[in-house]
Design a protein around this motif. Structure first.
Motif, PDB file in Angstrom:
ATOM      1  N   VAL A   1      37.707  38.399  94.979  1.00  0.00           N
ATOM      2  CA  VAL A   1      36.818  37.780  94.026  1.00  0.00           C
ATOM      3  C   VAL A   1      35.763  38.405  93.694  1.00  0.00           C
ATOM      4  CG1 VAL A   1      35.526  35.689  93.475  1.00  0.00           C
ATOM      5  CG2 VAL A   1      37.817  35.446  94.452  1.00  0.00           C
ATOM      6  N   PHE A   2      34.985  38.997  94.685  1.00  0.00           N
ATOM      7  CA  PHE A   2      33.982  39.983  94.375  1.00  0.00           C
ATOM      8  C   PHE A   2      34.252  41.239  93.679  1.00  0.00           C
ATOM      9  CE2 PHE A   2      31.807  37.912  97.983  1.00  0.00           C
ATOM     10  CZ  PHE A   2      30.659  37.687  97.685  1.00  0.00           C
ATOM     11  N   PHE A   3      35.269  41.935  93.908  1.00  0.00           N
ATOM     12  CA  PHE A   3      35.594  43.118  93.240  1.00  0.00           C
ATOM     13  C   PHE A   3      36.141  42.977  91.943  1.00  0.00           C
ATOM     14  CE2 PHE A   3      34.851  44.592  97.629  1.00  0.00           C
ATOM     15  CZ  PHE A   3      34.151  45.737  97.260  1.00  0.00           C
ATOM     16  N   TYR A  34      23.726  53.533  82.154  1.00  0.00           N
ATOM     17  CA  TYR A  34      24.328  53.507  83.701  1.00  0.00           C
ATOM     18  C   TYR A  34      23.533  52.599  84.669  1.00  0.00           C
ATOM     19  CZ  TYR A  34      25.429  55.129  88.171  1.00  0.00           C
ATOM     20  OH  TYR A  34      25.868  55.195  89.489  1.00  0.00           O
ATOM     21  N   PRO A  35      22.018  52.652  84.567  1.00  0.00           N
ATOM     22  CA  PRO A  35      21.470  51.668  85.454  1.00  0.00           C
ATOM     23  C   PRO A  35      21.594  50.204  85.144  1.00  0.00           C
ATOM     24  CG  PRO A  35      19.755  52.733  84.183  1.00  0.00           C
ATOM     25  CD  PRO A  35      21.022  53.753  83.997  1.00  0.00           C
ATOM     26  N   GLY A  36      21.582  49.984  83.759  1.00  0.00           N
ATOM     27  CA  GLY A  36      21.822  48.631  83.228  1.00  0.00           C
ATOM     28  C   GLY A  36      23.150  48.102  83.795  1.00  0.00           C
ATOM     29  N   VAL A  37      24.199  49.043  83.562  1.00  0.00           N
ATOM     30  CA  VAL A  37      25.412  48.426  84.164  1.00  0.00           C
ATOM     31  C   VAL A  37      25.431  48.163  85.651  1.00  0.00           C
ATOM     32  CG1 VAL A  37      27.788  49.006  84.536  1.00  0.00           C
ATOM     33  CG2 VAL A  37      26.804  49.366  82.301  1.00  0.00           C
ATOM     34  N   MET A  38      24.733  49.016  86.573  1.00  0.00           N
ATOM     35  CA  MET A  38      24.754  48.781  87.688  1.00  0.00           C
ATOM     36  C   MET A  38      23.888  47.523  88.316  1.00  0.00           C
ATOM     37  SD  MET A  38      26.490  51.159  89.314  1.00  0.00           S
ATOM     38  CE  MET A  38      25.975  51.317  90.734  1.00  0.00           C
ATOM     39  N   ILE A  39      22.807  47.261  87.473  1.00  0.00           N
ATOM     40  CA  ILE A  39      21.972  46.165  87.719  1.00  0.00           C
ATOM     41  C   ILE A  39      22.852  44.910  87.314  1.00  0.00           C
ATOM     42  CG2 ILE A  39      19.927  44.686  86.979  1.00  0.00           C
ATOM     43  CD1 ILE A  39      18.530  47.404  86.468  1.00  0.00           C
ATOM     44  N   ILE A  65      25.857  40.156  89.103  1.00  0.00           N
ATOM     45  CA  ILE A  65      27.218  39.172  89.161  1.00  0.00           C
ATOM     46  C   ILE A  65      27.766  39.245  90.581  1.00  0.00           C
ATOM     47  CG2 ILE A  65      29.729  39.433  88.746  1.00  0.00           C
ATOM     48  CD1 ILE A  65      29.019  41.000  85.969  1.00  0.00           C
ATOM     49  N   THR A  66      27.647  40.173  91.351  1.00  0.00           N
ATOM     50  CA  THR A  66      27.853  39.965  92.909  1.00  0.00           C
ATOM     51  C   THR A  66      26.974  39.157  93.692  1.00  0.00           C
ATOM     52  OG1 THR A  66      28.332  42.415  92.919  1.00  0.00           O
ATOM     53  CG2 THR A  66      28.023  41.112  94.981  1.00  0.00           C
ATOM     54  N   GLY A  67      25.661  39.206  93.246  1.00  0.00           N
ATOM     55  CA  GLY A  67      24.825  38.164  93.835  1.00  0.00           C
ATOM     56  C   GLY A  67      25.228  36.635  93.360  1.00  0.00           C
ATOM     57  N   LEU A  68      25.532  36.375  92.227  1.00  0.00           N
ATOM     58  CA  LEU A  68      25.849  35.126  91.643  1.00  0.00           C
ATOM     59  C   LEU A  68      27.134  34.600  92.227  1.00  0.00           C
ATOM     60  CD1 LEU A  68      25.360  35.518  87.892  1.00  0.00           C
ATOM     61  CD2 LEU A  68      23.891  34.016  89.425  1.00  0.00           C
ATOM     62  N   ILE A  69      28.228  35.396  92.556  1.00  0.00           N
ATOM     63  CA  ILE A  69      29.352  35.054  93.206  1.00  0.00           C
ATOM     64  C   ILE A  69      29.069  34.742  94.667  1.00  0.00           C
ATOM     65  CG2 ILE A  69      31.447  35.850  93.899  1.00  0.00           C
ATOM     66  CD1 ILE A  69      31.869  37.753  91.585  1.00  0.00           C
ATOM     67  N   TYR A  70      28.128  35.331  95.334  1.00  0.00           N
ATOM     68  CA  TYR A  70      27.922  35.027  96.635  1.00  0.00           C
ATOM     69  C   TYR A  70      27.266  33.570  96.710  1.00  0.00           C
ATOM     70  CZ  TYR A  70      25.390  35.319 101.140  1.00  0.00           C
ATOM     71  OH  TYR A  70      24.946  35.024 102.215  1.00  0.00           O
TER      72      TYR A  70
END
Length: 300
Positions: free
Chosen positions: A248-250, A276-281, A286-291
């Motif tokens: 789910v994270f990935f 690039y930095p925008g996509v990384m942020i 998204i990872t933080g919201l899933i967590y």
């Protein structure tokens, strides 16, 4: 080998013990004491189950005692127990066995020679009692084995051989319990209500005790197997849960990477200075919201 343990001239009865007889010796004993052919045939069957049978002038008994040495993977009647064929008349008892039987010498020394046995029936009672005691000693070992498996299942990492060991433990208990159940008729006839005395009641009490112990061991081994499969299922579910959380994270991250990995010419984000930095942020957000979502649901 044919050996007379009690002479009729010295005692009021005769006890003949036959150890590992050849067919010729067995038929010689049958001819001398007028034993029926069917009883002799039963003597030759190494895996015959316990029984009590009236055959005209004598009583024929097949009794099984627990073997002294048992392999770790023994799981059959013949591997776990030794057979004793007993022929009993009013003043005569004949015991026939293939494997060494040290209890015969103990009974002879402690009861016959000391004059404590007054009849062939009394010797039969001591034979049955000594045979039951072999199951008592083995019950202690089986209890220790059950405790070992309980410790390994609940307190330590699961071993590959655990299920195999549990299977053979269950088979040993099951076979031994079945032998004891089939020996019930022998105990009933050894301790008849109309002729019950202190000696035969002791034998019955020992049988009842062993019956209860092996019933308990049987239930414990079945319970252990059920627990083993439950724990295995639980561990499998835990592994699947962890793998699901990782997927789910990935999953959204893989989707974003897949989109920007397409080689189309007109993709404006590819030429943005902060693309690039925008996509990384965005991926980190998204990872933080899933967590946080998993945390609120109690899945982490």
């Amino acid at each position: 080998m044919i050996k007379t343990l009690a002479e009729p001239s010295e005692f009021h009865f005769e006890w003949v013990d036959v150890n590992d007889p050849s067919k010729e010796e067995l038929h010689e004993v049958a001819r001398r004491y007028e034993l029926h052919d069917s009883s002799v045939e039963d003597c030759l069957q190494p895996d015959h189950l316990p029984k009590h049978e009236n055959v005209g002038p004598y009583v024929f008994i097949i009794f099984r005692l627990h073997a002294e040495k048992v392999a770790s993977q023994a799981d059959t009647v013949q591997e776990l127990t030794d057979k004793i064929a007993i022929f009993m008349k009013d003043n005569l008892i004949i015991t026939i066995h293939r494997n060494p039987w040290p209890q015969s010498e103990e009974i002879n020394e402690n009861f016959v020679k000391k004059g404590l046995c007054k009849s062939a029936h009394h010797i039969l009672n001591e034979i049955v009692k000594s045979g039951l005691k072999t199951y008592d000693a083995r019950a202690v070992e089986l209890t220790a084995e059950i405790e070992y498996f309980e410790e390994n299942m609940f307190l330590k990492n699961r071993k590959a051989s655990l299920l195999e060991g549990l299977y053979y433990l269950k088979r040993k208990v099951d076979v031994t319990r079945r032998i004891l159940l089939l020996s019930n008729e022998i105990i009933e006839k050894t301790d008849p209500k109309e002729h019950s005395d202190t000696y035969t009641r002791d034998t019955r009490d020992l049988y009842v005790k062993l019956h209860s112990i092996y019933d308990s061991l049987f239930e414990n081994t079945n319970h252990l197997l059920s627990i083993y499969f439950s724990i295995s299922s639980q561990r499998t579910n835990e592994i699947i849960r962890v793998l699901t959380i990782f997927s789910v994270f990935f999953m959204p991250l893989t989707f974003i990477v897949g989109v920007y990995g397409m080689n189309f010419e007109f993709m404006p984000e590819l030429k943005m200075k902060f693309g690039y930095p925008g996509v990384m942020i965005a991926m980190a957000a998204i990872t933080g919201l899933i967590y946080l979502w998993f945390k609120r649901r109690g899945w982490l």
